[in-house]
Design an enzyme around this catalytic site. Structure first.
Site, PDB file in Angstrom:
ATOM      1  N   TYR A   5      49.005  26.543  29.534  1.00 59.54           N
ATOM      2  CA  TYR A   5      47.706  27.148  29.875  1.00 59.54           C
ATOM      3  C   TYR A   5      46.577  26.390  29.180  1.00 59.54           C
ATOM      4  O   TYR A   5      45.587  26.004  29.809  1.00 59.54           O
ATOM      5  CB  TYR A   5      47.694  28.618  29.466  1.00 59.54           C
TER       6      TYR A   5
HETATM    7  P1  NAD Z   1      42.210  38.482  36.854  1.00 63.86           P
HETATM    8  O1  NAD Z   1      43.684  38.420  37.043  1.00 63.86           O
HETATM    9  O2  NAD Z   1      41.547  39.798  36.628  1.00 63.86           O
HETATM   10  O3  NAD Z   1      41.474  37.797  38.086  1.00 63.86           O
HETATM   11  C1  NAD Z   1      41.993  36.682  38.745  1.00 63.86           C
HETATM   12  C2  NAD Z   1      41.689  36.815  40.234  1.00 63.86           C
HETATM   13  O4  NAD Z   1      42.136  35.610  40.864  1.00 63.86           O
HETATM   14  C3  NAD Z   1      42.446  37.986  40.904  1.00 63.86           C
HETATM   15  O5  NAD Z   1      41.549  38.762  41.667  1.00 63.86           O
HETATM   16  C4  NAD Z   1      43.465  37.287  41.777  1.00 63.86           C
HETATM   17  O6  NAD Z   1      43.779  37.990  42.982  1.00 63.86           O
HETATM   18  C5  NAD Z   1      42.774  35.956  42.076  1.00 63.86           C
HETATM   19  N1  NAD Z   1      43.733  34.934  42.459  1.00 63.86           N
HETATM   20  C6  NAD Z   1      44.888  34.622  41.824  1.00 63.86           C
HETATM   21  N2  NAD Z   1      45.537  33.683  42.514  1.00 63.86           N
HETATM   22  C7  NAD Z   1      44.774  33.383  43.599  1.00 63.86           C
HETATM   23  C8  NAD Z   1      44.925  32.512  44.696  1.00 63.86           C
HETATM   24  N3  NAD Z   1      46.014  31.759  44.835  1.00 63.86           N
HETATM   25  N4  NAD Z   1      43.956  32.464  45.633  1.00 63.86           N
HETATM   26  C9  NAD Z   1      42.871  33.248  45.519  1.00 63.86           C
HETATM   27  N5  NAD Z   1      42.674  34.115  44.514  1.00 63.86           N
HETATM   28  C10 NAD Z   1      43.619  34.177  43.566  1.00 63.86           C
HETATM   29  O7  NAD Z   1      41.960  37.503  35.642  1.00 63.86           O
HETATM   30  P2  NAD Z   1      40.636  37.038  34.858  1.00 63.86           P
HETATM   31  O8  NAD Z   1      40.912  37.247  33.424  1.00 63.86           O
HETATM   32  O9  NAD Z   1      39.403  37.614  35.445  1.00 63.86           O
HETATM   33  O10 NAD Z   1      40.709  35.460  35.119  1.00 63.86           O
HETATM   34  C11 NAD Z   1      39.671  34.722  35.706  1.00 63.86           C
HETATM   35  C12 NAD Z   1      39.568  33.382  35.008  1.00 63.86           C
HETATM   36  O11 NAD Z   1      39.217  33.592  33.641  1.00 63.86           O
HETATM   37  C13 NAD Z   1      40.866  32.561  34.978  1.00 63.86           C
HETATM   38  O12 NAD Z   1      40.555  31.211  35.266  1.00 63.86           O
HETATM   39  C14 NAD Z   1      41.339  32.706  33.545  1.00 63.86           C
HETATM   40  O13 NAD Z   1      42.123  31.612  33.133  1.00 63.86           O
HETATM   41  C15 NAD Z   1      40.010  32.767  32.814  1.00 63.86           C
HETATM   42  N6  NAD Z   1      40.033  33.349  31.468  1.00 63.86           N
HETATM   43  C16 NAD Z   1      40.498  34.614  31.278  1.00 63.86           C
HETATM   44  C17 NAD Z   1      40.521  35.126  29.983  1.00 63.86           C
HETATM   45  C18 NAD Z   1      41.041  36.507  29.698  1.00 63.86           C
HETATM   46  O14 NAD Z   1      41.350  36.785  28.536  1.00 63.86           O
HETATM   47  N7  NAD Z   1      41.144  37.398  30.683  1.00 63.86           N
HETATM   48  C19 NAD Z   1      40.044  34.352  28.918  1.00 63.86           C
HETATM   49  C20 NAD Z   1      39.571  33.068  29.164  1.00 63.86           C
HETATM   50  C21 NAD Z   1      39.565  32.582  30.448  1.00 63.86           C
END
Ligand code: NAD
Length: 244
Positions: free
Chosen positions: A155
């Site tokens: 990751y």
């Molecule tokens: P989340 O799981 O709530 O949201 C992710 C969304 O992406 C979901 O709605 C899912 O349906 C969609 N998705 C997944 N695969 C897909 C695909 N193949 N096609 C289209 N849509 C797809 O997670 P989040 O935490 O909101 O993550 C969003 C971003 O933030 C990611 O890039 C993650 O790496 C990053 N991030 C998250 C955190 C955390 O702690 N939550 C921290 C740093 C960065």
């Protein structure tokens, strides 16, 4: 819609917009006056999100891991809105834990979505933005790229790759009026944290490091509303403890 709102007249597309950070970002942009295309593979969640956000939120159901569907992102956005000013490449997956225990297919899916899809989509939208002489691109990276920990090697590497991509593309396209920036949050309360090791989640809760998706969205808005002519740079949202 008031023309005084900071994003009035602009069109944004946000991937992974049915939940978490993407949904919060889309909401913030709608409230700032933009028309926003919400892109996600989860059609039902997307419909619910757009119903809540109102008529300036437009759903596009796409599985970004399907290359044929992914390639239609710009065309489907333009068919709804005629223009694209802001692209938030946010959709991402998480694989953590010991590398030896990781499922190779999960690693492939994560690298594809977190890296390849981001690069392909930016490649896809840039000619449109260059043609218009304006545009903003935000990529959701992670604190993991800046302070990599031994419990999430794949990751952290995926987010390191997109950081490098942002820093290099930014310098290619600024002369065209296009700004590119990465936002790197620490742990955010979303469904992605369900894949975190339980002890790490407990540690983050205990030391006050968890933040809400809305806080990330506020920073995205801050980046987008920087005066034009200034780069939007990258923002790292430092938690209480940096090695989370
Ligand atoms: P989340 O799981 O709530 O949201 C992710 C969304 O992406 C979901 O709605 C899912 O349906 C969609 N998705 C997944 N695969 C897909 C695909 N193949 N096609 C289209 N849509 C797809 O997670 P989040 O935490 O909101 O993550 C969003 C971003 O933030 C990611 O890039 C993650 O790496 C990053 N991030 C998250 C955190 C955390 O702690 N939550 C921290 C740093 C960065």
């Amino acid at each position: 819609m008031s023309m005084n709102l900071p994003l009035a007249g602009q069109v944004a597309a946000v991937t992974g917009a049915a939940s978490g950070i993407g949904l919060a970002s889309a909401r913030a942009m709608v409230e700032a006056g933009a028309r926003v295309v919400l892109i996600d593979r989860d059609g039902q969640a997307l419909e619910r999100a757009c119903a809540l956000l109102g008529s300036t939120a437009l759903p596009v159901v796409l599985d970004l891991l399907d290359p044929a569907q992914c390639a239609t992102l710009l065309a489907r956005t333009l068919a709804l809105t005629g223009q694209l000013d802001i692209f938030h490449a946010n959709a991402g997956l998480y694989v953590g834990g010991d590398l030896v225990d990781a499922d190779p297919e999960a690693i492939d899916r994560m690298l594809n979505l977190n890296v390849n899809v981001v690069m392909k989509n930016v490649h896809n939208v840039l000619p449109h933005m260059i043609g218009r002489g304006t545009g903003d691109i935000i990529v959701t990276s992670s604190l993991a790229a800046h302070f990599p920990t031994p419990w999430e090697p794949v990751y952290a590497s995926s987010k390191w790759a997109v950081n490098c991509f942002v820093q290099t593309v930014r310098r290619q396209v600024f002369k065209h009026g296009i700004r590119v920036g990465a936002i790197s949050p620490g742990p955010v309360i979303t469904s992605l944290l369900a894949d975190w090791p339980a002890e790490k989640l407990a540690e983050a809760k205990a030391n006050g490091s968890l933040i809400e998706a809305e806080e990330v969205a506020n920073v995205v808005l801050f980046m987008l509303t920087r005066p034009r002519g200034m780069t939007i740079r990258d923002v790292v949202m430092m938690p209480t403890q940096f090695d989370l």
